[in-house]
Design an enzyme around this catalytic site. Sequence first.
Site, PDB file in Angstrom:
ATOM      1  N   LYS A   8       0.793  -1.224  -0.142  1.00  0.00           N
ATOM      2  CA  LYS A   8       0.004   0.023   0.032  1.00  0.00           C
ATOM      3  C   LYS A   8       0.870   1.171   0.103  1.00  0.00           C
ATOM      4  CE  LYS A   8       0.832   1.151   4.650  1.00  0.00           C
ATOM      5  NZ  LYS A   8       1.567   2.593   5.000  1.00  0.00           N
ATOM      6  N   ASP A 132      -2.332  -1.494  10.264  1.00  0.00           N
ATOM      7  CA  ASP A 132      -2.531  -1.503   9.107  1.00  0.00           C
ATOM      8  C   ASP A 132      -3.233  -2.894   8.260  1.00  0.00           C
ATOM      9  OD1 ASP A 132      -1.615   0.877   8.240  1.00  0.00           O
ATOM     10  OD2 ASP A 132       0.450   0.202   7.671  1.00  0.00           O
TER      11      ASP A 132
HETATM   12  C1  CDM Z   1       2.126   4.509   9.447  1.00  0.00           C
HETATM   13  C2  CDM Z   1       1.102   3.506   8.880  1.00  0.00           C
HETATM   14  O1  CDM Z   1       1.641   2.506   8.274  1.00  0.00           O
HETATM   15  C3  CDM Z   1       0.342   4.448   8.053  1.00  0.00           C
HETATM   16  O2  CDM Z   1      -0.602   3.306   7.118  1.00  0.00           O
HETATM   17  C4  CDM Z   1       0.387   3.071  10.154  1.00  0.00           C
HETATM   18  O3  CDM Z   1      -0.579   3.897  10.770  1.00  0.00           O
HETATM   19  C5  CDM Z   1       1.149   2.076  11.070  1.00  0.00           C
HETATM   20  O4  CDM Z   1       0.577   0.883  11.015  1.00  0.00           O
HETATM   21  P1  CDM Z   1       1.114  -0.523  11.669  1.00  0.00           P
HETATM   22  O5  CDM Z   1       2.616  -0.426  11.489  1.00  0.00           O
HETATM   23  O6  CDM Z   1       0.234  -1.426  11.414  1.00  0.00           O
HETATM   24  O7  CDM Z   1       1.034  -0.093  13.379  1.00  0.00           O
HETATM   25  P2  CDM Z   1       1.087  -1.258  14.375  1.00  0.00           P
HETATM   26  O8  CDM Z   1       1.905  -2.202  14.061  1.00  0.00           O
HETATM   27  O9  CDM Z   1       0.004  -1.380  14.923  1.00  0.00           O
HETATM   28  O10 CDM Z   1       1.858  -0.054  15.608  1.00  0.00           O
HETATM   29  C6  CDM Z   1       3.178   0.111  15.517  1.00  0.00           C
HETATM   30  C7  CDM Z   1       3.424   1.352  16.492  1.00  0.00           C
HETATM   31  O11 CDM Z   1       3.285   2.531  15.756  1.00  0.00           O
HETATM   32  C8  CDM Z   1       2.190   3.376  16.709  1.00  0.00           C
HETATM   33  N1  CDM Z   1       0.891   3.789  16.151  1.00  0.00           N
HETATM   34  C9  CDM Z   1       0.541   3.013  15.170  1.00  0.00           C
HETATM   35  C10 CDM Z   1      -0.771   3.397  14.645  1.00  0.00           C
HETATM   36  C11 CDM Z   1      -1.444   4.550  15.013  1.00  0.00           C
HETATM   37  N2  CDM Z   1      -2.654   4.820  14.593  1.00  0.00           N
HETATM   38  N3  CDM Z   1      -0.654   5.232  16.326  1.00  0.00           N
HETATM   39  C12 CDM Z   1       0.404   4.890  16.680  1.00  0.00           C
HETATM   40  O12 CDM Z   1       1.037   5.596  17.384  1.00  0.00           O
HETATM   41  C13 CDM Z   1       2.391   2.673  18.043  1.00  0.00           C
HETATM   42  O13 CDM Z   1       3.373   3.129  18.677  1.00  0.00           O
HETATM   43  C14 CDM Z   1       2.551   1.267  17.773  1.00  0.00           C
HETATM   44  O14 CDM Z   1       3.290   0.800  18.737  1.00  0.00           O
HETATM   45  N1  ATP Z   2       6.005 -11.258   7.033  1.00  0.00           N
HETATM   46  C1  ATP Z   2       6.733 -10.229   7.339  1.00  0.00           C
HETATM   47  N2  ATP Z   2       7.146  -9.215   6.314  1.00  0.00           N
HETATM   48  C2  ATP Z   2       7.989  -8.271   6.441  1.00  0.00           C
HETATM   49  N3  ATP Z   2       8.525  -8.064   7.631  1.00  0.00           N
HETATM   50  C3  ATP Z   2       7.993  -8.756   8.757  1.00  0.00           C
HETATM   51  C4  ATP Z   2       7.197 -10.004   8.594  1.00  0.00           C
HETATM   52  N4  ATP Z   2       6.906 -10.425   9.960  1.00  0.00           N
HETATM   53  C5  ATP Z   2       7.588  -9.667  10.831  1.00  0.00           C
HETATM   54  N5  ATP Z   2       8.043  -8.689  10.126  1.00  0.00           N
HETATM   55  C6  ATP Z   2       9.025  -7.630  10.784  1.00  0.00           C
HETATM   56  O1  ATP Z   2       8.129  -6.532  10.707  1.00  0.00           O
HETATM   57  C7  ATP Z   2       8.921  -5.124  10.552  1.00  0.00           C
HETATM   58  C8  ATP Z   2       8.315  -4.140   9.618  1.00  0.00           C
HETATM   59  O2  ATP Z   2       8.249  -4.530   8.443  1.00  0.00           O
HETATM   60  P1  ATP Z   2       7.092  -4.236   7.229  1.00  0.00           P
HETATM   61  O3  ATP Z   2       7.784  -4.433   6.293  1.00  0.00           O
HETATM   62  O4  ATP Z   2       6.037  -4.503   7.486  1.00  0.00           O
HETATM   63  O5  ATP Z   2       7.058  -2.484   7.532  1.00  0.00           O
HETATM   64  P2  ATP Z   2       6.419  -1.354   7.010  1.00  0.00           P
HETATM   65  O6  ATP Z   2       6.183  -1.527   5.532  1.00  0.00           O
HETATM   66  O7  ATP Z   2       7.201  -0.199   7.382  1.00  0.00           O
HETATM   67  O8  ATP Z   2       5.007  -1.725   7.923  1.00  0.00           O
HETATM   68  P3  ATP Z   2       3.879  -0.372   8.142  1.00  0.00           P
HETATM   69  O9  ATP Z   2       3.930   0.596   6.918  1.00  0.00           O
HETATM   70  O10 ATP Z   2       2.686  -1.211   8.327  1.00  0.00           O
HETATM   71  O11 ATP Z   2       4.301   0.451   9.346  1.00  0.00           O
HETATM   72  C9  ATP Z   2      10.311  -5.789   9.766  1.00  0.00           C
HETATM   73  O12 ATP Z   2      11.512  -4.971  10.618  1.00  0.00           O
HETATM   74  C10 ATP Z   2      10.519  -7.288   9.965  1.00  0.00           C
HETATM   75  O13 ATP Z   2      11.317  -7.602  10.870  1.00  0.00           O
END
Ligand code: CDM
Ligand code: ATP
Length: 279
Positions: A8, A132
Amino acid sequence: MKLKSRAKINLTLDVLYKREDGYHEVKMIMQEIELADNIYFRKCDQLKVNCLHPFVPNGSSNLVYKAVELVKRKTGVNKGISIEIEKKIPVAAGLGGGSSNAATTILGLNKLWNLGLNVKQMESIAGELGADVPFFIQGGTQLATGTGKDLTIINKAPALWVVLAKPNLGVSTKEVYQNLSIGNISNHPDTSNMLNAIRQQDKKGICTYLGNVLELVTLHRYSNVKILKNKICEMGANGALMSGSGPTVFGLCEEYEKAIQIAKGLGPLSEEVFVTKFV
Ligand SMILES: C[C@](O)(CO)[C@H](O)COP(=O)(O)OP(=O)(O)OC[C@H]1O[C@@H](n2ccc(N)nc2=O)[C@H](O)[C@@H]1O
Ligand SMILES: Nc1ncnc2c1ncn2[C@@H]1O[C@H](COP(=O)(O)OP(=O)(O)OP(=O)(O)O)[C@@H](O)[C@H]1O
């Protein structure tokens, strides 16, 4: 069974306030893109999750493993499965790769194990794995509010090409939210005009109303991300923005040729470059 697990981008990402539960109240428009991992499901007596990517954990700390365990707990099914993730989506990049993998796992198990879960039930399981994750159950173009789990489907967005550029660094979503000073946000994205542009299939409008308040943290901390975004604009993208918490920056283009030209011209600023499009 093989399923695609797509990435996304966030077309808008606004943060309204910090909630009592520590999460942030957001308002964002999420767009599914064609760039995808492949997920292979094979029958197996045990639960096994494998991914060859060096930064993705195997086994119980993988979000896919957690998704299987949660589905088993919620449905009372006690089966094994072997899942292999073929990573193409950059990791820790702001593209929701792990979240997408988890949602695809829920969708896959629902099919393979004939669980009969409906969309709402799958989104609710997904919501226990991360903010997410629910978006990826239906994908497409959606407005996300609350912590990101309250979803409304928007009309299909018009076809736009996406140049994705990931600099050589990973960011922690948690740290980015922690370092955001909500009082310092002077320019909130115009979510309602973005919604209008999508509904009217107005490509120029979509490129005009791109906005992400998390840029305040990541662009400030990593000047390379800012330079990359500026370069994508200078090279003629119709609009550019950081996705999620970063560091991936995307440019939107009406023409495929323009997207390819930008991708080729970015050079060493970005470690990985993809040309993809809206789903
Ligand atoms: C930045 C985005 O990727 C935009 O789509 C999302 O808001 C984050 O989604 P995500 O990585 O799935 O988030 P989560 O794995 O639930 O949370 C990771 C960390 O991000 C922060 N978090 C996340 C979502 C939100 N609405 N508020 C937050 O403060 C929290 O500190 C949490 O510990
Ligand atoms: N199936 C998986 N694919 C990718 N990363 C994973 C998975 N499972 C656990 N992880 C861990 O999750 C962390 C975040 O990876 P991811 O690629 O989902 O980040 P992101 O795209 O920044 O996520 P978001 O945009 O939801 O915040 C990585 O550091 C990785 O170690």
